[in-house]
Design a protein around this motif. Structure first.
Motif, PDB file in Angstrom:
ATOM      1  N   LEU A  41      40.437-133.893 -77.147  1.00 57.31           N
ATOM      2  CA  LEU A  41      40.594-134.489 -78.479  1.00 57.31           C
ATOM      3  C   LEU A  41      39.733-133.759 -79.504  1.00 57.31           C
ATOM      4  CD1 LEU A  41      40.331-138.327 -77.662  1.00 57.31           C
ATOM      5  CD2 LEU A  41      42.387-137.090 -78.357  1.00 57.31           C
ATOM      6  N   PRO A  42      40.213-133.685 -80.748  1.00 55.05           N
ATOM      7  CA  PRO A  42      39.330-133.181 -81.806  1.00 55.05           C
ATOM      8  C   PRO A  42      38.110-134.106 -81.906  1.00 55.05           C
ATOM      9  CG  PRO A  42      41.591-133.392 -82.603  1.00 55.05           C
ATOM     10  CD  PRO A  42      41.545-134.012 -81.245  1.00 55.05           C
ATOM     11  N   GLU A  43      37.001-133.586 -82.364  1.00 60.38           N
ATOM     12  CA  GLU A  43      35.763-134.361 -82.371  1.00 60.38           C
ATOM     13  C   GLU A  43      35.897-135.668 -83.155  1.00 60.38           C
ATOM     14  OE1 GLU A  43      31.009-133.765 -83.021  1.00 60.38           O
ATOM     15  OE2 GLU A  43      32.285-132.057 -82.553  1.00 60.38           O
ATOM     16  N   THR A  44      36.634-135.649 -84.266  1.00 60.46           N
ATOM     17  CA  THR A  44      36.779-136.872 -85.071  1.00 60.46           C
ATOM     18  C   THR A  44      37.529-137.962 -84.278  1.00 60.46           C
ATOM     19  OG1 THR A  44      38.785-135.967 -86.092  1.00 60.46           O
ATOM     20  CG2 THR A  44      36.720-135.719 -87.314  1.00 60.46           C
ATOM     21  N   GLU A  45      38.581-137.561 -83.548  1.00 59.65           N
ATOM     22  CA  GLU A  45      39.332-138.538 -82.748  1.00 59.65           C
ATOM     23  C   GLU A  45      38.493-139.054 -81.581  1.00 59.65           C
ATOM     24  OE1 GLU A  45      43.361-137.580 -81.613  1.00 59.65           O
ATOM     25  OE2 GLU A  45      43.656-136.485 -83.492  1.00 59.65           O
ATOM     26  N   ALA A  46      37.715-138.178 -80.967  1.00 58.68           N
ATOM     27  CA  ALA A  46      36.842-138.604 -79.873  1.00 58.68           C
ATOM     28  C   ALA A  46      35.808-139.600 -80.395  1.00 58.68           C
ATOM     29  CB  ALA A  46      36.162-137.400 -79.232  1.00 58.68           C
ATOM     30  N   GLU A  91      36.188-141.566 -83.042  1.00 57.58           N
ATOM     31  CA  GLU A  91      36.907-142.810 -83.336  1.00 57.58           C
ATOM     32  C   GLU A  91      37.116-143.626 -82.060  1.00 57.58           C
ATOM     33  OE1 GLU A  91      40.607-141.965 -85.330  1.00 57.58           O
ATOM     34  OE2 GLU A  91      39.586-141.007 -87.017  1.00 57.58           O
ATOM     35  N   PHE A  92      37.446-142.930 -80.975  1.00 56.93           N
ATOM     36  CA  PHE A  92      37.641-143.591 -79.680  1.00 56.93           C
ATOM     37  C   PHE A  92      36.347-144.263 -79.238  1.00 56.93           C
ATOM     38  CE2 PHE A  92      37.876-143.319 -74.959  1.00 56.93           C
ATOM     39  CZ  PHE A  92      38.990-144.117 -74.759  1.00 56.93           C
ATOM     40  N   ALA A  93      35.248-143.530 -79.302  1.00 60.17           N
ATOM     41  CA  ALA A  93      33.942-144.063 -78.905  1.00 60.17           C
ATOM     42  C   ALA A  93      33.533-145.218 -79.821  1.00 60.17           C
ATOM     43  CB  ALA A  93      32.881-142.961 -78.939  1.00 60.17           C
ATOM     44  N   ASP A  94      33.759-145.061 -81.130  1.00 60.64           N
ATOM     45  CA  ASP A  94      33.408-146.117 -82.089  1.00 60.64           C
ATOM     46  C   ASP A  94      34.218-147.382 -81.841  1.00 60.64           C
ATOM     47  OD1 ASP A  94      31.601-144.405 -83.267  1.00 60.64           O
ATOM     48  OD2 ASP A  94      32.892-143.895 -84.968  1.00 60.64           O
ATOM     49  N   ALA A  95      35.501-147.229 -81.475  1.00 58.46           N
ATOM     50  CA  ALA A  95      36.360-148.388 -81.208  1.00 58.46           C
ATOM     51  C   ALA A  95      35.820-149.194 -80.029  1.00 58.46           C
ATOM     52  CB  ALA A  95      37.797-147.938 -80.940  1.00 58.46           C
ATOM     53  N   ILE A  96      35.346-148.497 -79.001  1.00 60.07           N
ATOM     54  CA  ILE A  96      34.779-149.183 -77.838  1.00 60.07           C
ATOM     55  C   ILE A  96      33.516-149.946 -78.237  1.00 60.07           C
ATOM     56  CG2 ILE A  96      33.641-148.849 -75.592  1.00 60.07           C
ATOM     57  CD1 ILE A  96      35.569-146.454 -75.171  1.00 60.07           C
ATOM     58  N   VAL A  97      32.608-149.265 -78.935  1.00 60.41           N
ATOM     59  CA  VAL A  97      31.339-149.891 -79.327  1.00 60.41           C
ATOM     60  C   VAL A  97      31.595-151.045 -80.300  1.00 60.41           C
ATOM     61  CG1 VAL A  97      29.150-149.493 -80.524  1.00 60.41           C
ATOM     62  CG2 VAL A  97      30.002-147.804 -78.889  1.00 60.41           C
ATOM     63  N   ASN A  98      32.510-150.834 -81.251  1.00 59.11           N
ATOM     64  CA  ASN A  98      32.819-151.858 -82.252  1.00 59.11           C
ATOM     65  C   ASN A  98      33.416-153.102 -81.593  1.00 59.11           C
ATOM     66  OD1 ASN A  98      33.102-152.932 -84.869  1.00 59.11           O
ATOM     67  ND2 ASN A  98      35.230-152.257 -84.941  1.00 59.11           N
ATOM     68  N   ALA A  99      34.352-152.915 -80.651  1.00 63.19           N
ATOM     69  CA  ALA A  99      34.960-154.047 -79.954  1.00 63.19           C
ATOM     70  C   ALA A  99      33.901-154.804 -79.156  1.00 63.19           C
ATOM     71  CB  ALA A  99      36.084-153.571 -79.037  1.00 63.19           C
ATOM     72  N   LYS A 100      33.033-154.072 -78.487  1.00 63.09           N
ATOM     73  CA  LYS A 100      31.987-154.704 -77.678  1.00 63.09           C
ATOM     74  C   LYS A 100      31.035-155.514 -78.550  1.00 63.09           C
ATOM     75  CE  LYS A 100      29.974-155.519 -73.821  1.00 63.09           C
ATOM     76  NZ  LYS A 100      30.512-156.618 -73.080  1.00 63.09           N
ATOM     77  N   LYS A 101      30.719-154.999 -79.750  1.00 64.49           N
ATOM     78  CA  LYS A 101      29.791-155.681 -80.652  1.00 64.49           C
ATOM     79  C   LYS A 101      30.410-156.881 -81.348  1.00 64.49           C
ATOM     80  CE  LYS A 101      26.766-152.056 -82.316  1.00 64.49           C
ATOM     81  NZ  LYS A 101      26.581-151.123 -83.416  1.00 64.49           N
ATOM     82  N   ASN A 102      31.678-156.749 -81.752  1.00 70.90           N
ATOM     83  CA  ASN A 102      32.266-157.724 -82.681  1.00 70.90           C
ATOM     84  C   ASN A 102      33.252-158.718 -82.081  1.00 70.90           C
ATOM     85  OD1 ASN A 102      30.861-156.704 -84.980  1.00 70.90           O
ATOM     86  ND2 ASN A 102      32.213-154.947 -84.914  1.00 70.90           N
ATOM     87  N   VAL A 103      33.745-158.474 -80.878  1.00 71.98           N
ATOM     88  CA  VAL A 103      34.667-159.442 -80.275  1.00 71.98           C
ATOM     89  C   VAL A 103      33.836-160.492 -79.545  1.00 71.98           C
ATOM     90  CG1 VAL A 103      36.516-159.787 -78.595  1.00 71.98           C
ATOM     91  CG2 VAL A 103      36.554-157.789 -80.087  1.00 71.98           C
TER      92      VAL A 103
END
Length: 199
Positions: free
Chosen positions: A36-41, A43-55
Motif C-alpha cells: 500500500l502507499p504510505e498514506t493508505e497504510a 489510514e488503515f492503521a488509524d482506522a484500527i486505532v480510532n475504532a479501538k478508542k471510540n467504539v
C-alpha cells in the motif's frame, strides 16, 4: 532462520492472531499492507486505532456505538416494550437485515460456557435484569443460537426473568426455507414439529 525482516515477521504474527486467519493468509495480508502507499497504510492503521478508542457499548442495550446511546435505543420508532436478547453485536445486524423486528435489543457479549470459563457474571445479564425491573418491558425474545451454550443461556435468563412477570419467548427454529426434509436431523425435525403453526 527468519525468512522475513523482523518488522514484517511481527506484522505476519499479528495478522495470524485474527480469527480464521492462518499462516499463509497472514503472510498475504502482510504483503498487501506493505504494498500500500504510505498514506493508505496510515489510514488503515488509524482506522484500527480510532475504532479501538471510540467504539464503546451503549449504556442501555450494550450494543456497539460510537459513544453515547446507540441509534436503535435513541430511535422513537422502536417499540421499547419488546427486547430481543442476542449473544453478539453481529446478531443485531443479522436480525436487522430481516427488517421485521421493530423493538430494541440487549447484547450479552457471549453465552454461558463452563468449558470456556464463561459464567453468568461474565455476561451483560445484570444490566438486562435492571432494564426489565424498570417495568417498561413486556416481552423478552431470547435469540441466542440453538446450540448447547445458547440454549443454556436462554433457559438461565428465562428463570431469572420469571419473577418480573414479563413474557419470555424463544426464536422459532426448524426446517430452513429452501431446505429438504430428508436432510434434516432428528433434533431439527422435532423443533420444527413443536413450532408448527396454523396457515
Amino acid at each position: 532462520m527468519e525468512y522475513f525482516p523482523a518488522p514484517l515477521e511481527k506484522l505476519v504474527e499479528q495478522f495470524a492472531k485474527l480469527p480464521g486467519i492462518g499462516g499463509k493468509s497472514a503472510q498475504r495480508l502482510a504483503f498487501y499492507v506493505l504494498s500500500l502507499p504510505e498514506t493508505e497504510a496510515q489510514e488503515f492503521a488509524d482506522a484500527i486505532v480510532n475504532a479501538k478508542k471510540n467504539v464503546t457499548c451503549c449504556p442501555i442495550c450494550q450494543n456497539l456505538t460510537a459513544g453515547g446511546i446507540c441509534s436503535i435505543c435513541a430511535s422513537q420508532k422502536r417499540d421499547p416494550s419488546v427486547v430481543c436478547v442476542v449473544a453478539d453485536p453481529r446478531d443485531v445486524i443479522a436480525i436487522e437485515r430481516a427488517r421485521e423486528f421493530h423493538g430494541r435489543y440487549h447484547v450479552l457479549h457471549g453465552v454461558i460456557s463452563p468449558m470456556n470459563h464463561i459464567g453468568p457474571d461474565d455476561l451483560q445479564i445484570k444490566s438486562l435484569l435492571d432494564r426489565v425491573a424498570q417495568g417498561d418491558i413486556q416481552e423478552v425474545i431470547m435469540a441466542t443460537n440453538p446450540d448447547t451454550e445458547g440454549e443454556a443461556t436462554a433457559m438461565y435468563i428465562a428463570r431469572l426473568l420469571k419473577p418480573f412477570g414479563v413474557r419470555v419467548t424463544r426464536l422459532a427454529y426448524g426446517i430452513p426455507v429452501g431446505g429438504h426434509l430428508e436432510f434434516a436431523d432428528d433434533a431439527t425435525l422435532m423443533r420444527a414439529l413443536e413450532g408448527r403453526r396454523e396457515i
